[in-house]
Design an enzyme around this catalytic site. Structure first.
Site, PDB file in Angstrom:
ATOM      1  NE  ARG A  62     -15.837 -20.857  32.620  1.00 27.96           N
ATOM      2  CZ  ARG A  62     -16.459 -20.901  33.802  1.00 27.96           C
ATOM      3  NH1 ARG A  62     -17.618 -20.270  33.961  1.00 27.96           N
ATOM      4  NH2 ARG A  62     -15.947 -21.555  34.820  1.00 27.96           N
ATOM      5  CG  HIS A  66     -17.588 -25.372  31.486  1.00 26.44           C
ATOM      6  ND1 HIS A  66     -17.483 -25.222  32.861  1.00 26.44           N
ATOM      7  CD2 HIS A  66     -16.485 -24.769  30.977  1.00 26.44           C
ATOM      8  CE1 HIS A  66     -16.389 -24.553  33.155  1.00 26.44           C
ATOM      9  NE2 HIS A  66     -15.763 -24.255  32.027  1.00 26.44           N
ATOM     10  CG  ASP A  67     -23.196 -29.431  26.773  1.00 27.18           C
ATOM     11  OD1 ASP A  67     -23.517 -30.296  27.628  1.00 27.18           O
ATOM     12  OD2 ASP A  67     -23.692 -29.392  25.643  1.00 27.18           O
ATOM     13  CB  VAL A  70     -19.110 -32.800  31.304  1.00 25.71           C
ATOM     14  CG1 VAL A  70     -19.660 -33.779  32.342  1.00 25.71           C
ATOM     15  CG2 VAL A  70     -18.048 -31.909  31.942  1.00 25.71           C
ATOM     16  N   GLY A  72     -19.840 -35.206  26.429  1.00 24.81           N
ATOM     17  CA  GLY A  72     -20.053 -34.776  25.053  1.00 24.81           C
ATOM     18  C   GLY A  72     -21.063 -33.650  24.975  1.00 24.81           C
ATOM     19  CB  SER A  76     -25.326 -33.224  30.384  1.00 22.30           C
ATOM     20  OG  SER A  76     -23.991 -32.918  30.024  1.00 22.30           O
ATOM     21  CG  ASN A  94     -20.039 -25.983  35.420  1.00 16.40           C
ATOM     22  OD1 ASN A  94     -19.213 -25.447  34.696  1.00 16.40           O
ATOM     23  ND2 ASN A  94     -20.420 -27.244  35.252  1.00 16.40           N
ATOM     24  N   PRO A 163     -10.693 -28.918  32.891  1.00 14.64           N
ATOM     25  CG  PRO A 163      -9.613 -27.908  31.096  1.00 14.64           C
ATOM     26  CD  PRO A 163     -10.813 -28.728  31.442  1.00 14.64           C
ATOM     27  CG  HIS A 193      -9.332 -17.989  29.149  1.00 13.20           C
ATOM     28  ND1 HIS A 193      -8.419 -18.671  29.939  1.00 13.20           N
ATOM     29  CD2 HIS A 193     -10.503 -18.653  29.293  1.00 13.20           C
ATOM     30  CE1 HIS A 193      -9.013 -19.695  30.523  1.00 13.20           C
ATOM     31  NE2 HIS A 193     -10.275 -19.710  30.141  1.00 13.20           N
ATOM     32  CB  THR A 194      -9.534 -13.118  23.805  1.00 14.37           C
ATOM     33  OG1 THR A 194      -9.265 -11.771  23.420  1.00 14.37           O
ATOM     34  CG2 THR A 194     -10.731 -13.609  23.022  1.00 14.37           C
ATOM     35  CB  SER A 249     -10.013  -5.750  23.860  1.00 22.99           C
ATOM     36  OG  SER A 249      -9.065  -6.809  23.760  1.00 22.99           O
TER      37      SER A 249
END
Length: 326
Positions: A62, A66-67, A70, A72, A76, A94, A163, A193-194, A249
């Protein structure tokens, strides 16, 4: 190796080669001569951390997402806030949910001890995400590297580029298209999200305050909703409560996420909404039935994501401390 699986491997090799050619300044084995043990050092730190807490793997995947979404893939997201600036990591999207920063810190410290000033924090994040996928049972993949680190981190940009869990399929499609992804790649990457967990606050509206006429989201499996209500009381007195994204799982990179969606057990609105569009619903069905194909496509999509807006050559810097610009 079966012929079908051979095709999957061939496809991912072709995609990786295509992605590498898109940004020829990034290359697989970038540190081969300057710091030959770089990727092994990062993998060792990831492995040690996941042994202590399996959930860290999801956190590192994640973190890479998230890096990259935002500014690229420029690390950051690792920069600490100062008295004059609130950085990405302290944006509500975050903090407190993003985790794994200490893994990157440990990997950077280990690298600095043997290859001072060579390996960027952005590459460490990309390597750590790949290692997390592989350790969790997904496919390993080559990471083109040579990224450099950015010097700017703004919490406001995290809010506008990432998003939220309330997005509809059309909003998700547009959000990913803004970063150069197809709708199919969006569905593929949603499969991250698994693994991992979510704070109750990210989906409690689906349980208690869905709309003006309905307290509970009708698209949510009633038995699953009842289970979630036990884990996430309405009083909201403990904002730190978490539940697994894929209860069957939660630490294995499999297609249980898509199976859950087909059973109306997608945790977020942005998960369950994938059934609301014929094209994305068809892909959810396909992924649920063909785990190897999803793993192959996911690896290729991660390679592509890792090349969003990268800084190379003389742009950016190689941070000595991933939390602070030089």
């Amino acid at each position: 190796m079966s012929p079908k699986w051979s095709v999957h491997v061939f496809v991912i090799l072709i995609v990786v080669l295509l992605c590498t050619s898109v940004n020829s300044q990034l290359q697989v084995g970038f540190y081969r001569n300057s710091c030959s043990s770089a990727e092994l050092i990062v993998k060792d730190e990831v492995r040690k951390s996941v042994l202590k807490d399996k959930g860290v793997a999801a956190g590192l995947v994640r973190m890479h997402f998230h890096d990259c979404f935002v500014r690229g893939c420029d690390a950051s997201v690792l920069i600490d806030s100062t008295s004059s600036n609130t950085a990405e990591k302290d944006s509500p999207v975050n903090n407190p949910s993003l985790r794994g920063f200490e893994v990157i810190d440990n990997a950077k410290a280990a690298l600095e001890s043997v290859c001072k000033g060579i390996v960027s924090c952005a590459d460490i994040v990309a390597f750590a995400a790949r290692d997390s996928v592989e350790i969790s049972g997904g496919l390993g993949y080559d990471v083109p590297s040579g990224r450099r680190d950015g010097r700017i981190s703004l919490a406001s940009e995290a809010l506008t580029n990432l998003p939220p869990p309330t997005f509809t399929v059309n909003q998700l499609t547009q959000s990913f298209a803004n970063k150069g992804f197809t709708q199919e790649e969006m569905v593929t990457l949603s499969g991250a999200h698994t693994i991992g967990r979510s704070h109750c606050t990210s989906f409690s509206n689906r349980l208690y305050n869905f709309s003006g006429t309905m307290s509970q989201d009708p698209s949510l499996n009633p038995m699953y909703a009842a289970q979630l209500k036990q884990q996430c009381p309405q009083d909201g007195t403990n904002p730190n409560l978490v539940v697994p994204m894929n209860p069957g799982s939660p630490s294995i990179a499999d297609t249980g996420y898509y199976i859950d969606i087909l059973r109306n057990r997608g945790l977020f609105t942005s998960d369950q909404t994938l059934l609301s569009d014929p094209a994305t619903a068809s892909q959810v069905n396909q992924n649920a039935k063909t785990p190897k194909l999803w793993k192959t496509n996911f690896a290729a999509a991660m390679v592509k994501m890792g090349q969003i807006g990268v800084l190379t050559a003389s742009a950016g810097e190689i941070r000595a401390n991933c939390r602070v610009v030089n």
